[in-house]
Motif scaffolding. Sequence first.
Motif, PDB file in Angstrom:
ATOM      1  N   MET A 269     -80.275 -53.482  -4.033  1.00 48.33           N
ATOM      2  CA  MET A 269     -81.029 -52.636  -3.114  1.00 48.33           C
ATOM      3  C   MET A 269     -81.087 -51.175  -3.564  1.00 48.33           C
ATOM      4  O   MET A 269     -82.083 -50.492  -3.354  1.00 48.33           O
ATOM      5  N   TYR A 270     -79.994 -50.688  -4.175  1.00 51.32           N
ATOM      6  CA  TYR A 270     -79.939 -49.266  -4.532  1.00 51.32           C
ATOM      7  C   TYR A 270     -80.563 -48.972  -5.898  1.00 51.32           C
ATOM      8  O   TYR A 270     -80.808 -47.819  -6.228  1.00 51.32           O
ATOM      9  N   TYR A 271     -80.775 -50.014  -6.713  1.00 50.85           N
ATOM     10  CA  TYR A 271     -81.421 -49.827  -8.022  1.00 50.85           C
ATOM     11  C   TYR A 271     -82.635 -50.751  -8.092  1.00 50.85           C
ATOM     12  O   TYR A 271     -82.621 -51.774  -8.789  1.00 50.85           O
ATOM     13  N   PRO A 272     -83.714 -50.431  -7.345  1.00 47.75           N
ATOM     14  CA  PRO A 272     -84.864 -51.343  -7.266  1.00 47.75           C
ATOM     15  C   PRO A 272     -85.663 -51.383  -8.567  1.00 47.75           C
ATOM     16  O   PRO A 272     -85.685 -50.429  -9.344  1.00 47.75           O
ATOM     17  N   GLY A 273     -86.277 -52.547  -8.789  1.00 47.77           N
ATOM     18  CA  GLY A 273     -87.219 -52.687  -9.900  1.00 47.77           C
ATOM     19  C   GLY A 273     -86.592 -52.950 -11.256  1.00 47.77           C
ATOM     20  O   GLY A 273     -87.306 -52.981 -12.266  1.00 47.77           O
ATOM     21  N   ILE A 274     -85.291 -53.165 -11.317  1.00 52.51           N
ATOM     22  CA  ILE A 274     -84.621 -53.434 -12.604  1.00 52.51           C
ATOM     23  C   ILE A 274     -83.546 -54.505 -12.405  1.00 52.51           C
ATOM     24  O   ILE A 274     -83.240 -54.896 -11.278  1.00 52.51           O
ATOM     25  N   VAL A 275     -82.960 -54.939 -13.526  1.00 53.59           N
ATOM     26  CA  VAL A 275     -81.814 -55.858 -13.496  1.00 53.59           C
ATOM     27  C   VAL A 275     -80.564 -55.030 -13.763  1.00 53.59           C
ATOM     28  O   VAL A 275     -80.462 -54.370 -14.800  1.00 53.59           O
ATOM     29  N   THR A 276     -79.626 -55.038 -12.829  1.00 59.88           N
ATOM     30  CA  THR A 276     -78.392 -54.265 -12.981  1.00 59.88           C
ATOM     31  C   THR A 276     -77.192 -55.204 -13.006  1.00 59.88           C
ATOM     32  O   THR A 276     -77.255 -56.340 -12.514  1.00 59.88           O
TER      33      THR A 276
END
Length: 1609
Positions: free
Chosen positions: A418-425
């Motif tokens: 949720m806190y790092y949208p649009g990527i794979v973390t």
Amino acid sequence: MNARKELQDRAIVRIAAHLPDLIVYGDFSPERPSVKYFDGVLMFVDISGFTAMTEKFSTAMYMDRGAEQLVEILNYYISAIVEKVLIFGGDILKFAGDALLALWKVERKQLKNIITVVIKCSLEIHELFETKETEEGLDIRVKIGLAAGHITMLVFGDETCNYFLVTGQAVNDVRLAQNMAQMNDVILSPNCWQLCDRSMIEIERIPDQRAVKVNFLKPPPTFNFEEFFTKCMTFMDYYPSGDHKNLLRLACMLEPNPELELALQKYVMESILKQIVDKQLQGYLSELRPVTIVFVNLMFKEQDKAEVIGPAIQDACVYITSVLKVFRGQINKVFMFDKGCSFLCVFGFPGEKAPDEVTHALKSAMDIFDFCSQVHKIHTVSIGVASGIVFCGIVGHTVRHEYTVIGQKVNIAARMMMYYPGIVTCDSVTYNGSNLPPYFFKELPKKVMKGVGDSGPIYQCLGLNEKVMFGMAYLICNRNECYPLLGRDKEIRYFMCSMKKFLMSNCSQVLMYEGISGCGKSQILMEIEYLAQGESHRTIAIALTKVSFHQNFYTIQIFMANVLGLDTCKHYKERQSNLQNKVKTLLDDKFHCLLNDIFHVQFPISREMSKMSTLRKHKHLETLFMKILEQTVREERIIFIIDEAQFVDSASWAFMEKLIHTVPIFIIMALSPFENPCSAADALMKNRNTTYVTLGAMQPKDIRNKVCLDLNVSSISKELDSYLVEGSCGIPYYCEELLKNLDHHRVLLFQQMESEDKTNVTWSNMFKNLIKPTEEISMFTITKEEGSQVCNLASGVRLKNLSPPSSLKEISLVQLDSMSLSHQMLVRCAAIIGLTFTTELLFEILPCWNMKMMIKALATLVKANVFYCFRNSKELRLALKQNVASFEVHYRSLSLKSSEGLACGKEEELHEMEGEVIECHIIRFCRPMMQKTAYELWLKDQKTEMHLKCARFLEENAHRCDHCRSRDFIPYHHFTMDIRLNTLDMDTVKKMTKCHKLQNEEDTIFSKSEMPKKSELFSESLSPQEIREKILGFFDIIIAKLRTSQEDITPLESCQCEEILEMVVLPLAQHFLALGEKNKALYYFLEIASAYVILHDNYMAFKYLNEGERLLKILKKENSGSQTFEAATFYSLKGQVCFNMGQMVLAKKMLRKALKLHNRVFPYNLVSLFLQTHVEKNRHFRFVNQQAEESLPPGKKRLAQLYQQTTCFSLLWQIYNLSCFFHHKYYGHLAAMMQVNSALETQNDFQIIRAYLDYSLYHQLNGYKDVWFKYEVMAMEQVWNLPLKGEGIEIVAYVADTLGYIKFIKGHLDLAIELGFRAHKIWALLQNPNKHYMVLCRLSKSLFLKNRYKQLIWVLGWLWDLSVAEEHIFSKAFFYFVCLDIMLYSGFVYRSFEECLEFINHNEDNRILKFQSGLLLGLYSCLAIWYGRLQEWENFHKFSDRAKNLVPRRTPTVLYHEGVIRYMEGQVLHLQKQIEERSENAQDKGVELLKNLQNIIAQNITGLVFHPRLYHLMAYVCILMGDGENCDLFLNIALELCETQGNVLEKCWLNMSKEWWYSSSNSELTENQWLQTILTLPTWDKIVSGKVNIQDVQRNKFLLRVNILDNPF
């Protein structure tokens, strides 16, 4: 009741329990996706505290804090909430970890009333948590959000798996309402507040919000809630009523319906379905398990329309399922809230663990991200990946539950998503566990995430497509100058040998190291890279990753980039320029563009190249690379090093296979085992110039060295060493993880090393069992300036029960999940028994297995390196001392076999393994972590049942072996308390009666008829010589009878007590401990301690006495019955251990406590001493008279007490005899007399004879001739009356042995030898190695002093054979002690000094030698003497200081006093040095030394046998000090004693000393006289062959140098 249970056991009912009524009673079209609309009230319940509790359990130290306790606590709370919801008519839609979503589905017009019901339900849930007691220190609080309105349900999936979710404004509202709630709040969404009956609810406004907080319900006075509720429930379709009104849920009554069952199965995870079919318990799948969480969130462009976003969710779901399936991942939950649709995916569920899980999870995440980003209507894809331990299990109520995951790692993955949208973390654990290069990731700035404390670094995964990243593919680790490569000398020798061949020939060489992950392959390559540096050759080293395998020709790309010098180029233009220069003579300009893709350059693409096929391009490229390499090796040879070579792609293998035939190159690879290598890899392995080495484990000493280096300490505790050596199995990575785990739990204690002489000895610190690294490593550990630190364990730590680190648990789970279900069951059953077990016990507890099935499974598991098998415990002990070393595999010779032969060979190999397993009855886990991991998978009740089975089986054999007549290790112990689980049958009673000497009447009459009268044996007219001949003749008759008797009077096999101890009694104690049977566990811990005392293993006795002490304290607190005898036994055993360790003050204290508990208080002052002496004399007179008459024997409980009393008194008189205080002799005399009286009361022959001989020895040591002779004769008279069978023969052997010992210490060497040989023959016939070796040790010393070398070598040969056959460290150490004595005093060599030194260095930390007073002292002192004679004072001090630390362990044993005399001799040599150097304190040292020598003689503790040596040393000190008069006196006394005793060795040396000291030639002695002597010392073989005269050998003595004409005093 039975009918209800039968209904609940139906498969359809068990499946329905995992699903809401919305699905169970739903009617959906087969189309996917499908949508349905309805109205209802939603309740979102969030329970705080569970995540913290999960974390607490997952990081718990001990294995008894497992998932089952967590399930009980979770379900204690959650089931209460579920029950309330079901009672109030709700339907649990989903469990989301520690939250749940419930639905009341009704028509819109009923919403008003139903909201009131739901509020009532919510308030009652809060009341639950006000009254419930919290467990485990938890602070459980509940937040509830309520919403009402239109709801949409979406069903999606494929042919095998279906999922559902609810969406719409009401779903978003309920989530927001719950978010606004504080602890114990109920929040109504705006729409819910609009629709409810406001007159019934007291609310509180929330500032700036339309939602409201409920305070309480305020019904009118006439309002009847029960009637209101009943009316409301009539609108609920599936609320139980009528005949089913007592049910919580109507789905409990589902009738079998195959069609419905098949439809419902699609909504349940596959692993859960398996358990439902197998009818497993709910808790079976509940584990604290290392997994990888992949949280996928999909945000849509048009969020509110289910029919619009449904197809997008459907497409995403189908793709996610297909990707996960490849790597055994599963979708656990699907949610839909205001922030999109979220898929909770998990890798590593029970039964689904796979290798490289983290890498697979990242690969899946990237694939899902790429696909979903292209799906129509999906706006943003966000994925969070986290790895670690979470709770995986079934949560909820019996009638409604779900399989879910709870834990901090689930939260972290969700928050990252949720806190790092649009990527794979991913989190740092995933990043580190992926084993991927750093350039696949990018570290992200930290953000404060709700509900997550410190998440650690967060990384973005950039993609898993390998690229040629120049300058980034070097070896994984760097060489550390201060950290040597440990234990890999053999592996480096393989490299040096291949390197030599490569440099001396024009042929390629291939060296391949194969080893499991973590065994240290990278460190070996790192060292090889360093060693391979040279002027005439070039080294290229690279490390591959898992994704390298999927990139065609990648390995060769990296290799050629290094060869061409492109690895350091920063820009493509620089690379392009370099390439042009390198290939201009080898490649036409128009073909330069061949290199564009492979080296990231931009040469113009020619017309010819554009028309060329991919295959032709590749062939051109290979040809070019071959030409470049041919040109390169003319200038310098190439050494190519590849780490993780199992990831070499097939094209690169093919190129390398051609390369070694074309160009001389040295390829070195390290690889993990991999199946089905490609044809080129297979050909490379089988090449004649390939050396293929399978890496073995590091040896225990190397693991110890590693630990000391890693911790930067000079030594570690023995317990820690054993734990790490056993747990790591010689694998460095395992050792590191275990250390990290210990450090995490803060159980490692770092302290400054204390000087031993400054430490006040107590029971707790008596065994300072510190293990040091080898000498060559100690220089790397800690500098002198920093001080010497040691690593101990914190108090109370139980390493045995320590839970394994999650990383190692994961490795075990991967192996376990890859097995068949039957093999898994066998491993899990074996784990209950313990690390080591017998096939008989395993067969006993395996459910419904036949022997053939078990043998076949065991053979497969042995072959798969899950188990080892051993024929006996000696084999096991030998295997545990040393790990399997590296070895070379000859694949070329294996390849000559036909494929049919190989197939047959595998079957034959398995058949042979089955045969081996049948022969071997002892099995052991290869990896202790596997045993611990498998053990944790059992449920509590199942564990209890299995432990009980094991205990019942083992207790039948929990006694001494048949050779020792199946007695208790503590005599008559089982008569003192009821410890048996099994009911005693008559056969068992008879067996126990027989083993404890309860003779029947016929036996008694027969044995009495054999007894001659005492007066007939030793009449007063017999002279001592006649008595001697009669006694020796008696022993000769016994030996002759034993050899010729037709009766079965000698045992068929040797003593097996040690194996019974390890395989039966030890596990049995642990089983009782696991069962909570503390009384029984205490009983067996005391038995174990007693057994170890018998086996002379003081440290292990100490260890298990501490276990017993812990249980005694617990039982005392619990007031669990009388423990008087056990407490007395405990103190008695403590006293014996303290006595053996030379801690006499402690021993005396413990023995007095034991006697007090046995109601035999030993006097503390002189008044009570004399009173007690008078009483005991009268008792003695009465017992002697009673012995002539017949009297009833004491009861068995009384016998148990008496046996212990005799042991305590025997030790007490020896302790008092050591004291220099005169009045202590009276205490010693009283103790000796009380021993005799207690022994006479037992009416046991052995106890009486032992007491008589002890009483005789006491009087001999104190100079009372008449008394000692009388009691020796009485002992012999008692022996004469014994029947020649069973214990009688052992008593005869004991008497011969003990008399030989007594005669030896008194200096009667000839008689000692006569008795010693007879005792040796009897013990050999009785096959009792534990007694036999002691006879041979004493016999060798008598022969040594008599210079009877031929017989001495015979005895040493027997001693060596015994030590090898029995793996007996004490007898082997004594053998080398005598060998050193032979070199130092006899003048020849039997075993070389170097061999003796190597043995001592290798075994000085052996626990039996280290904690046995005397032998190690003697060995160290002999080495000090050797170096002192050579004047190598640094080595002298090294061993003399070690000996000095052992001198305070003062025991009344021959070994100790011989060791002390050797130590004193070393000090005399040092005094000589001080005098020669005119040291200031030389005279004081000489006076002190003389005084110490005189004190040893004055105490007369061990008799006269060592007095000649002591007087010899005193004479030498006197002459060094210039006291010629006393020197003469001492020399004459020594010579006189030698004459009396027949001490030929000392007599010869004394005469030589006297001649040298008073002759003028003494001054001619050179400083290296001893060096010249040892260079000419002949071997025994030369003496036997006649090449050296034995008379000349006797002149090879060390001459003590002295110059009385130039005396400084």
